[in-house]
Scaffold this active site. Structure first.
Site, PDB file in Angstrom:
ATOM      1  N   ARG A  14       0.884  -1.271   0.153  1.00 19.51           N
ATOM      2  CA  ARG A  14       0.065   0.044  -0.126  1.00 19.51           C
ATOM      3  C   ARG A  14       0.986   1.373  -0.054  1.00 19.51           C
ATOM      4  O   ARG A  14       1.059   1.736  -0.943  1.00 19.51           O
ATOM      5  CB  ARG A  14      -1.166  -0.105   1.311  1.00 19.51           C
ATOM      6  CG  ARG A  14      -2.235   1.148   1.043  1.00 19.51           C
ATOM      7  CD  ARG A  14      -1.828   2.557   1.395  1.00 19.51           C
ATOM      8  NE  ARG A  14      -1.442   2.737   2.803  1.00 19.51           N
ATOM      9  CZ  ARG A  14      -0.947   3.952   3.072  1.00 19.51           C
ATOM     10  NH1 ARG A  14      -0.783   4.594   2.600  1.00 19.51           N
ATOM     11  NH2 ARG A  14      -0.568   3.653   4.613  1.00 19.51           N
ATOM     12  N   GLU A 144      -4.692  10.467  10.241  1.00 18.44           N
ATOM     13  CA  GLU A 144      -3.444  11.061   9.420  1.00 18.44           C
ATOM     14  C   GLU A 144      -2.864  12.419   9.855  1.00 18.44           C
ATOM     15  O   GLU A 144      -3.852  13.126  10.521  1.00 18.44           O
ATOM     16  CB  GLU A 144      -4.020  11.280   7.708  1.00 18.44           C
ATOM     17  CG  GLU A 144      -3.221  11.449   7.057  1.00 18.44           C
ATOM     18  CD  GLU A 144      -4.015  11.854   5.793  1.00 18.44           C
ATOM     19  OE1 GLU A 144      -5.163  11.851   5.679  1.00 18.44           O
ATOM     20  OE2 GLU A 144      -3.079  12.111   4.515  1.00 18.44           O
TER      21      GLU A 144
HETATM   22  C1  LIG Z   1      -1.306   8.858   4.472  1.00 14.87           C
HETATM   23  C2  LIG Z   1      -1.601   8.179   3.139  1.00 14.87           C
HETATM   24  O1  LIG Z   1      -0.459   7.760   2.511  1.00 14.87           O
HETATM   25  S1  LIG Z   1      -2.973   8.085   2.635  1.00 14.87           S
HETATM   26  C3  LIG Z   1      -3.163   7.319   1.122  1.00 14.87           C
HETATM   27  C4  LIG Z   1      -4.394   7.241   0.762  1.00 14.87           C
HETATM   28  N1  LIG Z   1      -4.576   6.484  -0.490  1.00 14.87           N
HETATM   29  C5  LIG Z   1      -4.626   6.992  -1.577  1.00 14.87           C
HETATM   30  O2  LIG Z   1      -4.777   8.292  -2.046  1.00 14.87           O
HETATM   31  C6  LIG Z   1      -4.825   6.121  -2.701  1.00 14.87           C
HETATM   32  C7  LIG Z   1      -5.094   6.607  -4.115  1.00 14.87           C
HETATM   33  N2  LIG Z   1      -6.060   7.512  -4.145  1.00 14.87           N
HETATM   34  C8  LIG Z   1      -6.987   7.429  -5.218  1.00 14.87           C
HETATM   35  O3  LIG Z   1      -7.118   6.593  -5.695  1.00 14.87           O
HETATM   36  C9  LIG Z   1      -8.085   8.451  -5.216  1.00 14.87           C
HETATM   37  O4  LIG Z   1      -7.466   9.863  -4.660  1.00 14.87           O
HETATM   38  C10 LIG Z   1      -9.336   8.065  -4.512  1.00 14.87           C
HETATM   39  C11 LIG Z   1     -10.142   6.989  -5.299  1.00 14.87           C
HETATM   40  C12 LIG Z   1      -9.398   7.509  -2.985  1.00 14.87           C
HETATM   41  C13 LIG Z   1     -10.217   9.389  -4.411  1.00 14.87           C
HETATM   42  O5  LIG Z   1     -10.159   9.828  -5.817  1.00 14.87           O
HETATM   43  P1  LIG Z   1     -11.175  11.355  -6.286  1.00 14.87           P
HETATM   44  O6  LIG Z   1     -12.600  10.829  -5.804  1.00 14.87           O
HETATM   45  O7  LIG Z   1     -10.836  11.214  -7.684  1.00 14.87           O
HETATM   46  O8  LIG Z   1     -10.623  12.278  -5.206  1.00 14.87           O
HETATM   47  P2  LIG Z   1      -9.173  12.969  -4.971  1.00 14.87           P
HETATM   48  O9  LIG Z   1      -8.078  12.062  -5.387  1.00 14.87           O
HETATM   49  O10 LIG Z   1      -9.183  14.288  -5.506  1.00 14.87           O
HETATM   50  O11 LIG Z   1      -9.281  12.866  -3.489  1.00 14.87           O
HETATM   51  C14 LIG Z   1      -9.479  14.095  -2.619  1.00 14.87           C
HETATM   52  C15 LIG Z   1     -11.237  13.914  -1.951  1.00 14.87           C
HETATM   53  O12 LIG Z   1     -10.889  12.788  -0.993  1.00 14.87           O
HETATM   54  C16 LIG Z   1     -11.320  13.731   0.410  1.00 14.87           C
HETATM   55  N3  LIG Z   1     -10.452  13.095   1.216  1.00 14.87           N
HETATM   56  C17 LIG Z   1      -9.482  13.131   2.006  1.00 14.87           C
HETATM   57  N4  LIG Z   1      -9.145  12.491   3.012  1.00 14.87           N
HETATM   58  C18 LIG Z   1     -10.217  11.573   3.081  1.00 14.87           C
HETATM   59  C19 LIG Z   1     -10.528  10.832   4.174  1.00 14.87           C
HETATM   60  N5  LIG Z   1      -9.638  10.280   5.108  1.00 14.87           N
HETATM   61  N6  LIG Z   1     -11.821  10.216   4.175  1.00 14.87           N
HETATM   62  C20 LIG Z   1     -12.697  10.650   3.096  1.00 14.87           C
HETATM   63  N7  LIG Z   1     -12.274  11.558   2.265  1.00 14.87           N
HETATM   64  C21 LIG Z   1     -11.058  12.205   2.230  1.00 14.87           C
HETATM   65  C22 LIG Z   1     -10.917  14.988  -0.186  1.00 14.87           C
HETATM   66  O13 LIG Z   1     -11.379  15.891   0.643  1.00 14.87           O
HETATM   67  C23 LIG Z   1     -11.282  15.145  -1.581  1.00 14.87           C
HETATM   68  O14 LIG Z   1     -12.752  15.299  -1.536  1.00 14.87           O
HETATM   69  P3  LIG Z   1     -13.385  16.349  -2.316  1.00 14.87           P
HETATM   70  O15 LIG Z   1     -13.092  16.131  -3.907  1.00 14.87           O
HETATM   71  O16 LIG Z   1     -14.764  16.223  -1.966  1.00 14.87           O
HETATM   72  O17 LIG Z   1     -12.774  17.793  -1.842  1.00 14.87           O
END
Ligand SMILES: CC(=O)SCCNC(=O)CCNC(=O)[C@H](O)C(C)(C)COP(=O)(O)OP(=O)(O)OC[C@H]1O[C@@H](n2cnc3c(N)ncnc32)[C@H](O)[C@@H]1OP(=O)(O)O
Length: 505
Positions: A14, A144
């Site tokens: 991850r 986080e």
């Molecule tokens: C500490 C870490 O390393 S955390 C790693 C988390 N993992 C990842 O990010 C995996 C890869 N990410 C992805 O594939 C994508 O970002 C997804 C599928 C999770 C979401 O994709 P998208 O819907 O396109 O949104 P995007 O990438 O812009 O993500 C941001 C959204 O997530 C929201 N968000 C951020 N943190 C969280 C959370 N903990 N829970 C829910 N939503 C969250 C943001 O507020 C934003 O929402 P908004 O668009 O309503 O403002």
């Protein structure tokens, strides 16, 4: 005194996959998951973020299917979001049963990213945890940006923890998300929390932005962490996470009286190499425990000291990690380095000859040429004119063609035991065609070529002429793995020179 068991949670699949440019395929993820659990014996693995992609969904499904039939399902974790049950639905369909719910551990992230109040956030988290429970999913919760939270919004963190410790949560995961902590801060913040909630399981998740990942993990352990998040080869976003191999060695050597972990040291190197191959993320040669150079004595004085009461050994003995000590050959070699290599080849020289060979190796080192153990017989033959190494197989001549619109091809003439053979083949590149021709020839003679497992090309460091190119090839037979090098102004010819050495090893 009874030792405290600390869980090792590996997040290579991850957080490690968040290394820029790295993407594991579904079959690679399954292979790695099996190795991490069954070979390395880590306690838990985080294998994906929910909702990422169709490919990720398939990868998770494959792993949970395997884990279920091998009684490992409770070791498989998925990072999820506070998203009204979308992540829960995703992981449920993929067959996973443990979520690591990503929540906001600092007021800064909560206010500016989610744009919510603590009360709204807590209420949505509660809903998500309750939904998970209803679906038979165990919840761990990430805070986080927790480290910034402790620096800038400590009241919020404790308000959050007061709330969380009353929910159905198995573990609370405290990440130094941006790798900002110093060791003393890690201890201060982490122990404040473990002192207030002594019965709660807290994991520590370190990042390596200041190269303090391992040092911070040590402080997390001292402050009562019950779980550690690590990645193979320190992979991960930006500067990566705390590396698994280093932490395992540190725990086993510096906390051996108070802490126990289940990871098998002897499997660290092979798993690390496999993940290097799958990820394309090269292990730096000086990376502790798993880097190519870390068990190599280069200086003559050190090789000599190893012969005299092991004066240059520390507790990190290579065999602990499935590795061997090596003695480099080059400018800084002394007689002892050469002797150690000769012993491995089953050769011995008298003092006079040893001095002459040492001198030649030093001269080659001065010219920036790297010498391997496999080069030694040639050098000895050349220096002592003793035909110690008569080449059984020689490349007599070859033609390489490269033209637009046609496949590269090679004709090669090789002498084996004095008899000349000729063969022709095509390939994807000139060297590939050359190897295909050799392979055809070997097959006809019922001989087997070693497998090429790694191929690296570089300009020799510090070379005065950037017209020179060095090819370093790693070969593998059933019995051994070895490296040969070739140096030439033409890249294909340098690879052929490295191959020529391989033919007689
Ligand atoms: C500490 C870490 O390393 S955390 C790693 C988390 N993992 C990842 O990010 C995996 C890869 N990410 C992805 O594939 C994508 O970002 C997804 C599928 C999770 C979401 O994709 P998208 O819907 O396109 O949104 P995007 O990438 O812009 O993500 C941001 C959204 O997530 C929201 N968000 C951020 N943190 C969280 C959370 N903990 N829970 C829910 N939503 C969250 C943001 O507020 C934003 O929402 P908004 O668009 O309503 O403002």
């Amino acid at each position: 005194m009874k030792k405290r068991k600390i869980e090792i949670m590996d997040t290579t699949l991850r957080d490690g996959e968040q290394t820029s440019g790295v993407s594991f395929s579904a079959p690679e993820k399954l292979t790695i998951a099996k190795l991490l659990i069954e070979e390395l014996h880590v306690d838990r693995i985080e294998i994906a973020s929910a909702r990422v992609s169709e490919g990720e969904f398939e990868a998770v499904k494959n792993i949970t299917k395997w884990a279920k039939t091998h009684d490992h399902l409770d070791k498989i974790e998925i990072l999820t979001f506070v998203d009204k049950g979308q992540s829960i639905n995703w992981m449920k369909r993929a067959g996973a049963t443990v979520q690591n719910l990503l929540t906001k551990g600092s007021l800064n992230h909560l206010t500016h990213q989610l744009k919510k109040t603590p009360e709204q956030h807590f209420s949505e988290i509660k809903e998500t945890i309750e939904l998970a429970k209803k679906e038979g999913i165990v919840s761990n919760v990430y805070l986080e940006d927790w480290s910034n939270g402790m620096r800038n919004s400590e009241d919020y963190v404790f308000q959050f923890l007061d709330f969380l410790t009353k929910q159905s949560v198995a573990r609370i995961l405290l990440p130094d998300t941006l790798g900002i902590l110093t060791p003393s801060e890690t201890y201060k913040y982490f122990s404040k929390i473990t002192t207030k909630y002594p019965n709660i399981h807290f994991d520590f998740h370190a990042h390596n932005d200041y190269d303090l990942g391992v040092a911070n993990v040590m402080e997390g352990i001292k402050a009562g962490a019950k779980g550690l998040h690590l990645t193979v080869n320190g992979m991960g976003e930006r500067a990566g996470n705390a590396p698994l191999a280093s932490v395992v060695a540190v725990v086993n050597d510096f906390f051996k009286n108070e802490v126990e972990i289940s990871v098998k040291e002897t499997a660290l190197y092979s798993v690390s190499k496999l993940i290097e191959t799958f990820s394309g993320f090269r292990i730096p040669v000086n990376k502790p425990i798993v880097g190519e150079n870390v068990f190599t004595q280069t200086a003559g004085i050190h090789a000599d000291g190893d012969n005299k009461n092991n004066l240059y050994f520390n507790d990190l003995m290579p065999n602990r990690f499935g590795r061997k000590r090596k003695y480099a050959l080059g400018k800084t070699s002394g007689k002892a380095n050469i002797e150690k290599n000769l012993q491995e080849l089953g050769l011995a020289l008298n003092n006079e000859d040893l001095k002459k060979v040492t001198q030649r190796i030093i001269e080659l080192g001065d010219k920036k040429e790297l010498v391997t153990k496999e080069d030694l017989p040639y050098i000895i033959s050349d220096v002592l004119h003793n035909n110690l190494y008569e080449e059984r197989i020689t490349i007599e001549s070859y033609v390489l063609t490269h033209s637009k619109g046609l496949k590269p091809s090679t004709t090669v003439a090789v002498k084996i035991d004095g008899e000349l053979y000729e063969e022709h083949a095509q390939g994807d590149g000139q060297f590939d065609a050359f190897m295909n021709a050799l392979n055809k020839l070997y097959t006809k003679k019922n001989m087997v070529l070693p497998k090429l497992v790694d191929y690296a090309v570089r300009i020799p460091p510090g070379s005065n002429s950037d017209a020179l190119c060095e090819t370093i090839i790693t070969w593998k037979t059933n019995e051994k793995q070895f490296i040969t090098r070739g140096l030439d102004s033409d890249q294909t010819v340098s690879a052929i020179k490295a191959t020529k050495k391989m033919l007689n090893i």
